[in-house]
Scaffold this motif. Structure first.
Motif, PDB file in Angstrom:
ATOM      1  N   GLN A  88      49.322 -28.858  60.709  1.00 42.81           N
ATOM      2  CA  GLN A  88      49.703 -28.150  61.926  1.00 42.81           C
ATOM      3  C   GLN A  88      49.344 -28.985  63.146  1.00 42.81           C
ATOM      4  O   GLN A  88      48.162 -29.259  63.399  1.00 42.81           O
ATOM      5  CB  GLN A  88      48.995 -26.795  62.007  1.00 42.81           C
ATOM      6  CG  GLN A  88      49.449 -25.914  63.158  1.00 42.81           C
ATOM      7  CD  GLN A  88      50.887 -25.437  63.015  1.00 42.81           C
ATOM      8  OE1 GLN A  88      51.318 -25.079  61.916  1.00 42.81           O
ATOM      9  NE2 GLN A  88      51.632 -25.435  64.112  1.00 42.81           N
ATOM     10  N   ASP A  89      50.350 -29.423  63.884  1.00 40.65           N
ATOM     11  CA  ASP A  89      50.170 -30.172  65.138  1.00 40.65           C
ATOM     12  C   ASP A  89      49.256 -31.385  64.960  1.00 40.65           C
ATOM     13  O   ASP A  89      48.389 -31.659  65.795  1.00 40.65           O
ATOM     14  CB  ASP A  89      49.598 -29.252  66.226  1.00 40.65           C
ATOM     15  CG  ASP A  89      50.497 -28.074  66.535  1.00 40.65           C
ATOM     16  OD1 ASP A  89      51.721 -28.262  66.543  1.00 40.65           O
ATOM     17  OD2 ASP A  89      49.982 -26.960  66.745  1.00 40.65           O
ATOM     18  N   VAL A  90      49.475 -32.128  63.890  1.00 40.72           N
ATOM     19  CA  VAL A  90      48.592 -33.251  63.564  1.00 40.72           C
ATOM     20  C   VAL A  90      48.927 -34.489  64.395  1.00 40.72           C
ATOM     21  O   VAL A  90      50.078 -34.929  64.449  1.00 40.72           O
ATOM     22  CB  VAL A  90      48.661 -33.575  62.064  1.00 40.72           C
ATOM     23  CG1 VAL A  90      47.964 -34.901  61.751  1.00 40.72           C
ATOM     24  CG2 VAL A  90      48.025 -32.452  61.258  1.00 40.72           C
ATOM     25  N   VAL A  91      47.903 -35.028  65.028  1.00 42.85           N
ATOM     26  CA  VAL A  91      48.014 -36.248  65.833  1.00 42.85           C
ATOM     27  C   VAL A  91      47.056 -37.286  65.277  1.00 42.85           C
ATOM     28  O   VAL A  91      45.896 -36.978  64.969  1.00 42.85           O
ATOM     29  CB  VAL A  91      47.679 -35.961  67.310  1.00 42.85           C
ATOM     30  CG1 VAL A  91      47.653 -37.268  68.125  1.00 42.85           C
ATOM     31  CG2 VAL A  91      48.668 -34.980  67.914  1.00 42.85           C
ATOM     32  N   ASP A 107      41.943 -40.168  55.560  1.00 41.68           N
ATOM     33  CA  ASP A 107      41.827 -40.594  56.954  1.00 41.68           C
ATOM     34  C   ASP A 107      41.646 -39.343  57.811  1.00 41.68           C
ATOM     35  O   ASP A 107      42.071 -38.245  57.429  1.00 41.68           O
ATOM     36  CB  ASP A 107      43.093 -41.358  57.386  1.00 41.68           C
ATOM     37  CG  ASP A 107      42.836 -42.286  58.570  1.00 41.68           C
ATOM     38  OD1 ASP A 107      41.743 -42.199  59.171  1.00 41.68           O
ATOM     39  OD2 ASP A 107      43.733 -43.085  58.896  1.00 41.68           O
ATOM     40  N   THR A 108      40.996 -39.510  58.948  1.00 40.33           N
ATOM     41  CA  THR A 108      40.751 -38.387  59.851  1.00 40.33           C
ATOM     42  C   THR A 108      41.933 -38.210  60.803  1.00 40.33           C
ATOM     43  O   THR A 108      42.767 -39.107  60.955  1.00 40.33           O
ATOM     44  CB  THR A 108      39.480 -38.626  60.674  1.00 40.33           C
ATOM     45  OG1 THR A 108      39.635 -39.852  61.416  1.00 40.33           O
ATOM     46  CG2 THR A 108      38.259 -38.734  59.782  1.00 40.33           C
ATOM     47  N   VAL A 109      41.996 -37.046  61.449  1.00 39.50           N
ATOM     48  CA  VAL A 109      43.030 -36.804  62.459  1.00 39.50           C
ATOM     49  C   VAL A 109      42.361 -36.715  63.830  1.00 39.50           C
ATOM     50  O   VAL A 109      41.173 -36.417  63.930  1.00 39.50           O
ATOM     51  CB  VAL A 109      43.822 -35.512  62.162  1.00 39.50           C
ATOM     52  CG1 VAL A 109      44.449 -35.588  60.780  1.00 39.50           C
ATOM     53  CG2 VAL A 109      42.940 -34.281  62.292  1.00 39.50           C
ATOM     54  N   ASP A 110      43.132 -36.985  64.880  1.00 42.54           N
ATOM     55  CA  ASP A 110      42.608 -36.880  66.242  1.00 42.54           C
ATOM     56  C   ASP A 110      42.846 -35.502  66.842  1.00 42.54           C
ATOM     57  O   ASP A 110      42.173 -35.106  67.797  1.00 42.54           O
ATOM     58  CB  ASP A 110      43.245 -37.964  67.127  1.00 42.54           C
ATOM     59  CG  ASP A 110      42.793 -39.353  66.704  1.00 42.54           C
ATOM     60  OD1 ASP A 110      41.591 -39.639  66.800  1.00 42.54           O
ATOM     61  OD2 ASP A 110      43.645 -40.135  66.252  1.00 42.54           O
ATOM     62  N   ALA A 111      43.803 -34.769  66.292  1.00 46.85           N
ATOM     63  CA  ALA A 111      44.064 -33.393  66.729  1.00 46.85           C
ATOM     64  C   ALA A 111      44.848 -32.700  65.637  1.00 46.85           C
ATOM     65  O   ALA A 111      45.489 -33.346  64.801  1.00 46.85           O
ATOM     66  CB  ALA A 111      44.847 -33.372  68.049  1.00 46.85           C
ATOM     67  N   GLY A 112      44.792 -31.359  65.633  1.00 44.94           N
ATOM     68  CA  GLY A 112      45.520 -30.585  64.642  1.00 44.94           C
ATOM     69  C   GLY A 112      44.670 -30.243  63.435  1.00 44.94           C
ATOM     70  O   GLY A 112      43.491 -30.609  63.355  1.00 44.94           O
ATOM     71  N   THR A 113      45.270 -29.544  62.497  1.00 42.78           N
ATOM     72  CA  THR A 113      44.556 -29.102  61.296  1.00 42.78           C
ATOM     73  C   THR A 113      45.367 -29.402  60.044  1.00 42.78           C
ATOM     74  O   THR A 113      46.604 -29.445  60.081  1.00 42.78           O
ATOM     75  CB  THR A 113      44.276 -27.585  61.340  1.00 42.78           C
ATOM     76  OG1 THR A 113      45.529 -26.882  61.434  1.00 42.78           O
ATOM     77  CG2 THR A 113      43.386 -27.226  62.517  1.00 42.78           C
ATOM     78  N   VAL A 137      48.218 -46.911  69.450  1.00 42.13           N
ATOM     79  CA  VAL A 137      49.447 -46.630  68.698  1.00 42.13           C
ATOM     80  C   VAL A 137      49.369 -45.194  68.207  1.00 42.13           C
ATOM     81  O   VAL A 137      48.449 -44.820  67.478  1.00 42.13           O
ATOM     82  CB  VAL A 137      49.610 -47.583  67.501  1.00 42.13           C
ATOM     83  CG1 VAL A 137      50.836 -47.194  66.683  1.00 42.13           C
ATOM     84  CG2 VAL A 137      49.709 -49.021  67.973  1.00 42.13           C
ATOM     85  N   ARG A 138      50.342 -44.390  68.605  1.00 43.41           N
ATOM     86  CA  ARG A 138      50.395 -42.974  68.207  1.00 43.41           C
ATOM     87  C   ARG A 138      51.138 -42.885  66.868  1.00 43.41           C
ATOM     88  O   ARG A 138      52.351 -42.746  66.822  1.00 43.41           O
ATOM     89  CB  ARG A 138      51.095 -42.168  69.303  1.00 43.41           C
ATOM     90  CG  ARG A 138      50.866 -40.666  69.252  1.00 43.41           C
ATOM     91  CD  ARG A 138      51.503 -40.041  70.488  1.00 43.41           C
ATOM     92  NE  ARG A 138      51.442 -38.603  70.511  1.00 43.41           N
ATOM     93  CZ  ARG A 138      50.431 -37.879  70.990  1.00 43.41           C
ATOM     94  NH1 ARG A 138      49.361 -38.502  71.475  1.00 43.41           N
ATOM     95  NH2 ARG A 138      50.479 -36.561  70.980  1.00 43.41           N
ATOM     96  N   ALA A 139      50.393 -42.966  65.778  1.00 45.24           N
ATOM     97  CA  ALA A 139      51.005 -43.016  64.446  1.00 45.24           C
ATOM     98  C   ALA A 139      51.606 -41.679  64.042  1.00 45.24           C
ATOM     99  O   ALA A 139      52.655 -41.637  63.383  1.00 45.24           O
ATOM    100  CB  ALA A 139      49.966 -43.463  63.417  1.00 45.24           C
ATOM    101  N   LEU A 140      50.950 -40.583  64.416  1.00 46.07           N
ATOM    102  CA  LEU A 140      51.469 -39.239  64.176  1.00 46.07           C
ATOM    103  C   LEU A 140      51.436 -38.480  65.490  1.00 46.07           C
ATOM    104  O   LEU A 140      50.391 -38.404  66.140  1.00 46.07           O
ATOM    105  CB  LEU A 140      50.630 -38.498  63.124  1.00 46.07           C
ATOM    106  CG  LEU A 140      50.557 -39.133  61.724  1.00 46.07           C
ATOM    107  CD1 LEU A 140      49.626 -38.337  60.828  1.00 46.07           C
ATOM    108  CD2 LEU A 140      51.942 -39.255  61.093  1.00 46.07           C
ATOM    109  N   ALA A 141      52.569 -37.906  65.858  1.00 40.09           N
ATOM    110  CA  ALA A 141      52.704 -37.328  67.197  1.00 40.09           C
ATOM    111  C   ALA A 141      52.923 -35.822  67.146  1.00 40.09           C
ATOM    112  O   ALA A 141      53.962 -35.308  67.566  1.00 40.09           O
ATOM    113  CB  ALA A 141      53.847 -38.009  67.944  1.00 40.09           C
ATOM    114  N   GLY A 142      51.946 -35.099  66.581  1.00 33.89           N
ATOM    115  CA  GLY A 142      52.027 -33.643  66.573  1.00 33.89           C
ATOM    116  C   GLY A 142      52.876 -33.079  65.458  1.00 33.89           C
ATOM    117  O   GLY A 142      53.715 -32.204  65.673  1.00 33.89           O
ATOM    118  N   ILE A 143      52.667 -33.568  64.234  1.00 33.04           N
ATOM    119  CA  ILE A 143      53.479 -33.139  63.087  1.00 33.04           C
ATOM    120  C   ILE A 143      52.989 -31.801  62.539  1.00 33.04           C
ATOM    121  O   ILE A 143      51.793 -31.600  62.326  1.00 33.04           O
ATOM    122  CB  ILE A 143      53.453 -34.204  61.978  1.00 33.04           C
ATOM    123  CG1 ILE A 143      54.347 -35.385  62.379  1.00 33.04           C
ATOM    124  CG2 ILE A 143      53.890 -33.632  60.637  1.00 33.04           C
ATOM    125  CD1 ILE A 143      54.468 -36.458  61.342  1.00 33.04           C
TER     126      ILE A 143
END
Length: 250
Positions: free
Chosen positions: A17-20, A67-73, A30-36
């Motif tokens: 959910q909203d993974v960044v 790997d960790t995420v910078d935002a989201g769950t 580099v924004r590898a994941l942009a709120g998926i």
């Protein structure tokens, strides 16, 4: 009159959910994941595809807790793994997640059977004999259990890796380019097994691949581009996957 199955009745094995995910800082970030946001149904074989740099491997590594995420769950079943401490996350990966990598990652000094059972032994658990026998027979490894990796072909080594991934009866198996080091025949054998593990054993498989032929074994293909979702295909074929990738510029 047919009645549609309610969406809520479909059990979700993995949810993002909203993974960044961002690598680096400042101008070099580099924004590898942009709120998926995406879900993966239990008992389904999903392939993740996209152009180089689309974020497909990053997404899989985050989903699997590698790997960790910078935002989201991210949830595995009902467990939010993005809140777990390292020790809890290690236990969850050991008990509830299976991994199949491009490199077989077998210990050369152990037999095939010892490699398959190593994770369970480290966890102090015994294999369920009927489950072990079913996996071994489906994979055709019965007469290879006492062989060491150097005595096995590449396809046989990857089948051992598949058995190791399934022996703990995980909630989900993540496969990262599982046919990347195999010839076409051996690759087809591994893909047949992954598909069979979904259809006959009720397993959930999420696979990253660049190969349209491999993706055609899946029930669903999720397409990524520039760290975002770019569509999906149901009941994919090699040609439909190729057309979708061409549209993305892959």
């Amino acid at each position: 009159m047919s009645v549609a199955t309610p969406q809520a009745a479909v059990r979700t094995a993995v949810t993002a959910q909203d993974v960044v995910k961002v690598y680096g800082r400042g101008e070099t970030a580099v924004r590898a994941l942009a709120g998926i946001s995406i879900g993966f149904a239990a008992g389904e074989f999903t392939a993740i595809m996209g152009p180089s740099g689309s974020g497909k491997s990053t997404l899989m590594h985050c989903l699997a807790g590698l790997d960790t995420v910078d935002a989201g769950t991210i949830h595995i079943g009902r467990t939010e793994i993005t809140r777990l401490a390292d020790r809890e996350l290690t236990k969850l990966r050991r008990d509830r997640i299976g991994f199949v990598f491009q490199a077989f990652n077998l210990l050369p000094t152990l037999t095939a059977e010892q490699n398959i059972l190593l994770g369970l032994e480290l966890a102090g658990r015994r294999p369920h004999k009927a489950w072990f026998d079913q996996i071994i027979d489906v994979l055709g490894l019965r007469d290879r259990l006492r062989h060491k990796p150097s005595e096995l072909s590449g396809g046989q080594q990857q089948r051992v890796a598949c058995a190791r991934a399934l022996i703990a009866q995980p909630d989900v198996v993540f496969a990262d380019e599982p046919t990347g080091n195999l010839d076409s025949r051996s690759g087809a054998e591994v893909l047949d097994f992954l598909r069979m593990s979904v259809k006959r054993l009720g397993q959930t498989v999420i696979m990253v691949t660049h190969d349209p032929v491999a993706a055609a074994y899946a029930d669903r293909v999720v397409l990524l581009a520039d760290g975002t979702l770019a569509g999906e295909l149901r009941q994919p074929t090699r040609d439909s996957v190729l057309a979708a990738l061409k549209h993305l510029g892959a």
